[in-house]
Design a protein around this motif. Structure first.
Motif, PDB file in Angstrom:
ATOM      1  N   ALA A  70      67.202  21.728 -54.580  1.00 30.33           N
ATOM      2  CA  ALA A  70      68.282  22.602 -55.036  1.00 30.33           C
ATOM      3  C   ALA A  70      67.759  23.840 -55.743  1.00 30.33           C
ATOM      4  O   ALA A  70      68.491  24.825 -55.875  1.00 30.33           O
ATOM      5  N   ARG A  71      66.502  23.804 -56.166  1.00 30.13           N
ATOM      6  CA  ARG A  71      65.948  24.946 -56.902  1.00 30.13           C
ATOM      7  C   ARG A  71      64.972  25.782 -56.091  1.00 30.13           C
ATOM      8  O   ARG A  71      64.788  26.966 -56.391  1.00 30.13           O
ATOM      9  N   THR A  72      64.362  25.204 -55.086  1.00 36.50           N
ATOM     10  CA  THR A  72      63.272  25.908 -54.411  1.00 36.50           C
ATOM     11  C   THR A  72      63.481  26.117 -52.930  1.00 36.50           C
ATOM     12  O   THR A  72      62.692  26.832 -52.311  1.00 36.50           O
ATOM     13  N   ALA A  73      64.496  25.495 -52.318  1.00 33.52           N
ATOM     14  CA  ALA A  73      64.679  25.641 -50.868  1.00 33.52           C
ATOM     15  C   ALA A  73      65.098  27.068 -50.547  1.00 33.52           C
ATOM     16  O   ALA A  73      66.164  27.523 -50.962  1.00 33.52           O
ATOM     17  N   HIS A  74      64.292  27.786 -49.832  1.00 32.83           N
ATOM     18  CA  HIS A  74      64.548  29.190 -49.531  1.00 32.83           C
ATOM     19  C   HIS A  74      65.548  29.297 -48.379  1.00 32.83           C
ATOM     20  O   HIS A  74      65.367  28.717 -47.316  1.00 32.83           O
ATOM     21  N   GLY A  75      66.600  30.076 -48.594  1.00 35.29           N
ATOM     22  CA  GLY A  75      67.595  30.306 -47.561  1.00 35.29           C
ATOM     23  C   GLY A  75      68.631  29.215 -47.409  1.00 35.29           C
ATOM     24  O   GLY A  75      69.671  29.454 -46.824  1.00 35.29           O
ATOM     25  N   THR A  76      68.358  28.035 -47.906  1.00 36.33           N
ATOM     26  CA  THR A  76      69.302  26.921 -47.783  1.00 36.33           C
ATOM     27  C   THR A  76      69.601  26.290 -49.143  1.00 36.33           C
ATOM     28  O   THR A  76      69.956  25.120 -49.226  1.00 36.33           O
ATOM     29  N   THR A  77      69.424  27.077 -50.200  1.00 36.22           N
ATOM     30  CA  THR A  77      69.596  26.524 -51.548  1.00 36.22           C
ATOM     31  C   THR A  77      71.016  26.030 -51.777  1.00 36.22           C
ATOM     32  O   THR A  77      71.225  25.006 -52.442  1.00 36.22           O
ATOM     33  N   GLU A  78      72.014  26.744 -51.227  1.00 37.53           N
ATOM     34  CA  GLU A  78      73.404  26.399 -51.506  1.00 37.53           C
ATOM     35  C   GLU A  78      73.751  24.978 -51.052  1.00 37.53           C
ATOM     36  O   GLU A  78      74.412  24.233 -51.768  1.00 37.53           O
ATOM     37  N   LEU A 116      80.292  24.303 -62.704  1.00 39.18           N
ATOM     38  CA  LEU A 116      79.698  25.581 -63.092  1.00 39.18           C
ATOM     39  C   LEU A 116      78.472  25.376 -63.972  1.00 39.18           C
ATOM     40  O   LEU A 116      77.469  26.079 -63.835  1.00 39.18           O
ATOM     41  N   SER A 117      78.557  24.409 -64.872  1.00 39.38           N
ATOM     42  CA  SER A 117      77.408  24.128 -65.729  1.00 39.38           C
ATOM     43  C   SER A 117      76.217  23.636 -64.916  1.00 39.38           C
ATOM     44  O   SER A 117      75.075  24.044 -65.166  1.00 39.38           O
ATOM     45  N   LEU A 118      76.466  22.778 -63.940  1.00 40.83           N
ATOM     46  CA  LEU A 118      75.377  22.278 -63.095  1.00 40.83           C
ATOM     47  C   LEU A 118      74.736  23.416 -62.299  1.00 40.83           C
ATOM     48  O   LEU A 118      73.503  23.522 -62.220  1.00 40.83           O
ATOM     49  N   LEU A 119      75.553  24.277 -61.717  1.00 43.51           N
ATOM     50  CA  LEU A 119      75.016  25.375 -60.919  1.00 43.51           C
ATOM     51  C   LEU A 119      74.232  26.360 -61.782  1.00 43.51           C
ATOM     52  O   LEU A 119      73.174  26.856 -61.371  1.00 43.51           O
ATOM     53  N   GLU A 120      74.737  26.644 -62.974  1.00 42.92           N
ATOM     54  CA  GLU A 120      73.996  27.527 -63.871  1.00 42.92           C
ATOM     55  C   GLU A 120      72.681  26.888 -64.299  1.00 42.92           C
ATOM     56  O   GLU A 120      71.655  27.577 -64.424  1.00 42.92           O
TER      57      GLU A 120
END
Length: 248
Positions: A70-78, A116-120
């Motif tokens: 969730a933090r490092t996947a480039h292009g597919t982070t979402e 929102l807290s998790l995503l931040e």
């Protein structure tokens, strides 16, 4: 695996992963300690965390893998962030229910604040563990519910005193009682100038006003037994029967 039947953020995320196309598009690479890598689908990752026979070592590896993706996947982070939120919902649902029950908050708002807290947190390097992310999300929801509770419309001062709620023990920081800002709006006078009145009052003073108001109501109503006794004494003093008619 769907959490609840009401409309909510958690439920929307669960419905997304109920779609086989969304599940088949992801494959999580999990590296258990001293073992070969394991490739898990989202459903298999869920079962590893919440299945009938959970493996604690595998569960820890799943959390590390999904957090890293969730933090490092480039292009597919979402999509990996969405997977992280989905796997975290069972550990947050209980707190949402407690907040709604104790502070009468809206469940949809609480779930949205947690997401929102998790995503931040996933975009920040300050929080480096899953437990810390979940703890921050719970605290944010509690604080948001308390802030909303301070702006509740109420018709009487007694209602303000009764609406004071006690936070759950899970909340790590219990805020002291703050002064209340009360806004009085006057209605029904369209033919003249009017303005809202805003003033600050302490919670202790609200409680005292509530007790005084209740005491005043009790004094106006009076004691029905005392009223009946006084009327009976007046009748007896005049020589009449308290029932108004004497039998021969």
């Amino acid at each position: 695996m769907t959490v609840a039947s009401i409309s909510s953020v958690f439920n929307a995320v669960a419905r997304h992963f109920d779609d086989p196309r969304a599940v088949d598009a992801l494959c999580l690479t999990v590296c258990p300690d001293d073992q070969a890598p394991v490739f898990l689908t989202p459903t298999q990752a869920w079962d590893a965390l919440y299945g009938p026979t959970p493996d604690l070592d595998l569960a820890a590896s799943v959390w590390r893998a999904v957090l890293l993706a969730a933090r490092t996947a480039h292009g597919t982070t979402e999509k990996w962030q969405l997977l992280f939120v989905w796997l975290a919902t069972p550990r947050l649902t209980g707190t949402v229910l407690r907040i709604c029950r104790r502070l009468r908050a809206d469940r949809t708002d609480m779930e949205a604040e947690m997401v929102l807290s998790l995503l931040e947190g996933l975009h920040s390097d300050e929080v480096d563990s899953v437990d810390a992310l979940l703890r921050t999300a719970r605290t944010r929801a509690w604080n948001h519910a308390r802030a909303g509770g301070r702006e509740t419309a109420c018709a009487t001062v007694e209602g303000l005193a009764n609406d004071r709620a006690t936070p759950d023990q899970e909340s790590p920081e219990v805020e002291p009682a703050r002064p209340l800002q009360i806004e009085v709006t006057r209605y029904g006078q369209a033919d003249c100038l009017r303005a809202e009145v805003r003033f600050t009052i302490s919670p202790e003073r609200v409680s005292r006003h509530a007790l005084s108001a209740l005491r005043g109501v009790a004094e106006q109503l009076g004691d029905p037994r005392r009223t009946w006794d006084s009327g009976r004494r007046r009748h007896l003093a005049k020589g009449h029967s308290p029932r108004g008619t004497a039998r021969r």
